[in-house]
Design an enzyme around this catalytic site. Sequence first.
Site, PDB file in Angstrom:
ATOM      1  CB  CYS A   1      -0.991  -0.032   1.145  1.00  0.00           C
ATOM      2  SG  CYS A   1      -2.051  -1.486   1.033  1.00  0.00           S
TER       3      CYS A   1
ATOM      4  CG  HIS B   1      -1.999   4.428   5.455  1.00  0.00           C
ATOM      5  ND1 HIS B   1      -1.974   4.354   4.087  1.00  0.00           N
ATOM      6  CD2 HIS B   1      -2.132   3.149   5.892  1.00  0.00           C
ATOM      7  CE1 HIS B   1      -2.073   3.079   3.711  1.00  0.00           C
ATOM      8  NE2 HIS B   1      -2.178   2.330   4.786  1.00  0.00           N
TER       9      HIS B   1
ATOM     10  CG  HIS C   1      -6.538   1.032   1.687  1.00  0.00           C
ATOM     11  ND1 HIS C   1      -5.622   1.741   0.928  1.00  0.00           N
ATOM     12  CD2 HIS C   1      -5.816   0.313   2.573  1.00  0.00           C
ATOM     13  CE1 HIS C   1      -4.406   1.449   1.331  1.00  0.00           C
ATOM     14  NE2 HIS C   1      -4.490   0.588   2.329  1.00  0.00           N
TER      15      HIS C   1
END
Lengths: 574, 85
Positions: free
Chosen positions: A155, A288, A323
Amino acid sequence: MKIAITGIGVVSAIGRNCAETLDSLLAERSGIGMMRYLGSAHTDIPVGEVPYPNTELRRMAGVGDEPLPRTSLLGIIAATEALEMAGADCDAFISGTTVGGMDLTEQHYNDYAEGKATEHIRLHEAGESTMAIAKHLPALASCHSSFIATPSTACSSALNAIMLGADMLRTGQAKRVLVGGAESLSKFHMNGFNTLMILDRRPCRPFDAERNGLNLGEGAGYLVIEREEEARTRGAKILGYIGGYANTCDAYHQTASSENGEGAYLAMQAALRMAGLQPADIDYVNAHGTATPNNDLSESAALIRLFGGRQPAISSTKAFTGHTTSASGGLETAICVLAMQHGLVPANLNWSHSADGLIRPVVHTERRPLKYVLCNAFGFGGNESSLIISAEGRELTEQPTLGNLTPLCSVEQVDDTDISAYVSSAEGRRMTPQMRRMVAAARRVLWQSGIERPDAIVCATQWGCMLQSMRFLQDMIDSDEQELKPTPFIQSTHNTIASLIAILTGNHGYNSTYSQSNRSLDCALMDVRCQMALGRIRSALVLEFDEQVDAWDAVLSRIGDRTHNIAKAYMYKL
Amino acid sequence: MEQLIEQLKNQIIEALNFEDMTPADIDTDAPLFGEGLGLDSIDALELIMLMDREYGIKLADPKIGKTIFRSVRTMAEYIQTNRTK
């Protein structure tokens, strides 16, 4: 020198370009909803899908019916916008992804056994999905002979792409670079995150005391970056500047973040130091903020450590987009540039409950001028990256030549007996035999070189951790997405090796992974050489990893290829 | 109960890849997490899958595992009361 941003491009659940995205941010309109195109058996899981089928994405991307993964389609759309905005060609292209062409593999896996649909096989590779984007964009034509790279650190992939692009400008390795990342949803990682029990069945609630996991999203985000003089000379509009950046490793656990957010804290602190800024200078943090119980608590700990009582505006935009995993660093950096251009702080949607130990996010999109913005992207294995965007140029050191690089020592062969000497059965219990061999090679080279904790660990791999990937894929297909185990998924990401070695050796230094066919090692070495020239690192452990997998060989045999066992470790030192 | 404990130990060894271990190496009453076997959050997820696969027990909340997975004995007791297969 100063690094100017002269183009941005985005596509996600909240818009197929910058204008639509801005509109959604201002209207506080989330793109998360029920699944329409993924076709997973888990229809109760909400997602942030780009709301168009592939046929429509092909039309938007201006491509015909040639084989292309959805990741590449999204990449072409966002890259086109960024390149058109910049109005100039690029001579390097760096694009992060992990999913690559997994959507095609899961769709056609049974066809391959019958010798059908073989034109899709090659696109499984992360690096090939990047090449497919480049192939369709005339403004990237010269990149094929100069430089294309695919960072794959789960990620944080796209944020690492931006960092390498900036390093290449600072070392004169490129004149103008397209950087960012692309990632489509896949059944593979949707099921993977489901085995980790971190997918919320409701819209995600980042930093809320009652948050219950993340929603997956998809999309792409790119920036065109170049030297400020270059941009001024050609009369390009400057949207913002790269202020500072850093990549660290939490070196804690394969999936969990440390309680005190050590890696995240170190990354943000180093990015500030590079930018010559104090924490109080930061106006907005795009966190994040995945909305998992663990990430948000750990990231909050790091933010509270860094900012103390003077917390800037903080929000996670994942409640808008979901996400977007490997694309998130590119998409969210582009959102930061948009926020700076238009003077707004995007809302952290769905937040309502505060708790001790959690930061308090901005709950409604606010109008306010932004001078310095920090963007975080963290990945599996503790691959943590932070980037600072500034409204005014920050002077960055440069070094227009790269030194030559020869390894101080290397280990290219590890016998079975050596493996047990370097990897205990307890620590190796989750690893495949080839992963153990790789760990043994790395430990031997660390011992031989006398460098216990090198400043950087960089891995090069063509197919990644293919044995665990194939186990998970086959279980997923055989059980119709019902009986899956978390361990093969956790270890399916390309960055498993480099982060595992950081965890085993307690190394918080730079940590990255590249997947670019037979040029993966060249990409890893470009990264190391740039960083050594800039004086950021003095030593680097470089790893080459691939594993021979019968099930994938059966597929590759259809196109006359096969996998190989490779586990080599090199130590480089200035 | 003893038979279930023995069977469970074998299933744990297999699910968590403790290649060199036998059921005799696992203390029935020792903590599974932290000390003892030293399991972590990934193992907890594997144990949740095991409970579903072998005994038809669905645990929706990973946090609940903390009490059930205290030791092999607490696991076996929970299985005996709640198993559906």
